[in-house]
Motif scaffolding. Structure first.
Motif, mmCIF file in Angstrom:
data_model
loop_
_atom_site.group_PDB
_atom_site.id
_atom_site.type_symbol
_atom_site.label_atom_id
_atom_site.label_comp_id
_atom_site.label_asym_id
_atom_site.label_seq_id
_atom_site.Cartn_x
_atom_site.Cartn_y
_atom_site.Cartn_z
ATOM 1 N N UNK A 53 0.923 -1.378 0.053
ATOM 2 C CA UNK A 53 0.137 -0.021 0.002
ATOM 3 C C UNK A 53 0.804 1.097 0.028
ATOM 4 N N UNK A 54 0.508 2.158 -0.812
ATOM 5 C CA UNK A 54 1.366 3.512 -1.097
ATOM 6 C C UNK A 54 0.560 4.574 -0.463
ATOM 7 N N UNK A 55 1.290 5.260 0.526
ATOM 8 C CA UNK A 55 0.261 6.508 1.142
ATOM 9 C C UNK A 55 1.270 7.477 1.147
ATOM 10 N N UNK A 71 -11.506 -2.427 9.381
ATOM 11 C CA UNK A 71 -11.890 -3.584 8.285
ATOM 12 C C UNK A 71 -11.126 -4.799 8.590
ATOM 13 N N UNK A 72 -10.568 -4.683 9.942
ATOM 14 C CA UNK A 72 -9.985 -6.093 10.665
ATOM 15 C C UNK A 72 -8.475 -6.152 10.534
ATOM 16 N N UNK A 73 -7.784 -5.264 9.903
ATOM 17 C CA UNK A 73 -6.549 -5.362 9.934
ATOM 18 C C UNK A 73 -6.109 -4.588 11.624
ATOM 19 N N UNK A 74 -4.491 -4.846 11.745
ATOM 20 C CA UNK A 74 -3.788 -4.608 12.904
ATOM 21 C C UNK A 74 -2.380 -4.349 12.664
ATOM 22 N N UNK A 75 -2.010 -3.055 13.208
ATOM 23 C CA UNK A 75 -0.482 -2.748 12.918
ATOM 24 C C UNK A 75 0.460 -3.906 13.679
ATOM 25 N N UNK A 89 -1.247 -6.693 9.731
ATOM 26 C CA UNK A 89 -1.681 -8.300 9.533
ATOM 27 C C UNK A 89 -3.274 -8.253 9.232
ATOM 28 N N UNK A 90 -3.523 -9.058 8.203
ATOM 29 C CA UNK A 90 -5.082 -9.214 7.943
ATOM 30 C C UNK A 90 -5.961 -10.047 8.812
ATOM 31 N N UNK A 96 0.298 -9.999 4.841
ATOM 32 C CA UNK A 96 1.176 -8.896 5.391
ATOM 33 C C UNK A 96 0.895 -7.565 4.312
ATOM 34 N N UNK A 97 0.270 -6.486 4.881
ATOM 35 C CA UNK A 97 0.087 -5.218 4.205
ATOM 36 C C UNK A 97 1.450 -4.302 4.492
#
Length: 345
Positions: A53-55, A71-75, A89-90, A96-97
């Motif tokens: 992901x590019x921000x 949406x359910x992800x966590x750092x 993490x999804x 792996x995001x």
């Protein structure tokens, strides 16, 4: 610890697509890519879907993390000192995001490696066979296995970068003719170069004030112990390098002159100073070339073996006859790319 590799699974693109829909629902319009081994058809991999992901600014977590958490992800990982990298993490798939900033050289690195492996069966098999051989060994940590692959990854990436260079595009010379024949004269490192740079930095900051986003000494004269042409390369970051009215007149008043524009290559501008000899490279923020130039400088400063290899290359090339100084610079490309790739790794 054992590394478990799976043969390529045609279901992996579908898993990526499901996560893509989930991420885009949370962050409409987001720049998202499937990267890593599961993105390469025919390549064995750990069954882990890597997304990139590019921000604009990974440090500004409020701009994207709460939406992804909903949406359910966590750092899971924060690496402020390595490209501001984040890993999330999804929620229900092994994901792996990876989050990187716009303009980060890691973005092109991941995409080029993926696309090269997709299109080059020989390097795809080389990478697969290396992974299988390493996976057969016991490892204390997964990261040790990843590090062990690095030599082959760099070998493949070097071929990819040299085969797919970023073309600078047309150069518009403003006040000088294009580069012409000139001898390449290297000098041993001179401690005065750092003082010359400091004087130029003060001049630039006085001229531009708040227009200065960042200013850095780059190029060979910025690396203690490295032989160089006595030319001070300066990296100047302004809010918008294409907006010449915002910075060029003030720099001209300070004694510089605009030499060239490269509109299709990061809106790069070069201004010249003559006492001392200066190339002032102007870019906008979040530009890949900034990342590359600073990574190259810092790698040479910190790793004597790379610095010595680069100097040997420079001295050997400087001993040849060149039609243009630019041809000498181009001839260094292979060793420069290799060092940058190690720096970015």
């Amino acid at each position: 610890m054992n590394i478990e590799l799976a043969e390529y699974d045609p279901a992996w693109p579908g898993l990526y697509e499901r996560e893509r829909v989930r991420v885009l629902a949370a962050l409409p319009g987001a720049v998202l890519e499937h990267v890593g081994s599961t993105s390469v058809p025919g390549l064995c991999a750990k069954p882990l879907i890597d997304l990139m992901l590019v921000v604009d600014d990974p440090l500004d977590e409020a701009s994207y993390v709460p939406a992804l958490e909903a949406a359910g992800y966590r750092v899971a990982v924060r690496e402020d000192d390595w490209h501001e990298h984040r890993v999330l993490k999804g929620p229900d798939t092994n994901v792996n995001l990876h989050v990187f900033p716009r303009g980060c050289a890691q973005v092109r690195r991941h995409l080029l490696f993926r696309d090269w492996l997709r299109g080059n069966a020989g390097d795809r098999e080389l990478y697969a066979s290396t992974k299988r051989a390493l996976a057969a060994r016991p490892w204390d940590r997964v990261q040790d296995y990843v590090d062990a692959k690095n030599a082959v990854v760099l070998e493949i990436l070097e071929r990819a970068y040299l085969a797919c260079p970023v073309e600078p595009g047309e150069v518009e010379f403003v006040t000088e003719t294009p580069p012409h024949n000139a001898p390449v004269v290297l000098r041993d490192h001179d401690p005065a170069w750092a003082r010359w740079y400091a004087g130029e930095e003060a001049k630039i900051r006085a001229a531009l004030g708040e227009q200065v986003v960042r200013v850095e000494h780059v190029g060979s004269t910025s690396v203690p112990g490295l032989a160089a042409k006595p030319l001070i390369d300066i990296l100047l970051v302004v809010p918008d390098s294409a907006d010449e009215d915002a910075y060029v007149p003030a720099l001209v008043a300070a004694g510089y002159h605009l030499r060239l524009r490269e509109r299709t290559w990061h809106e790069h501008r070069v201004l010249k100073g003559t006492a001392p000899d200066v190339n002032l490279h102007v870019f906008s923020p979040r530009c890949e070339e900034l990342d590359r130039m600073l990574a190259f400088r810092d790698r040479l400063r910190a790793h004597p073996e790379d610095r010595e290899k680069y100097e040997r290359t420079k001295r050997e090339l400087a001993g040849r006859t060149w039609g243009r100084v630019q041809d000498y610079a181009d001839a260094k490309t292979r060793v420069v790319e290799r060092i940058i790739l190690r720096a970015l790794g």
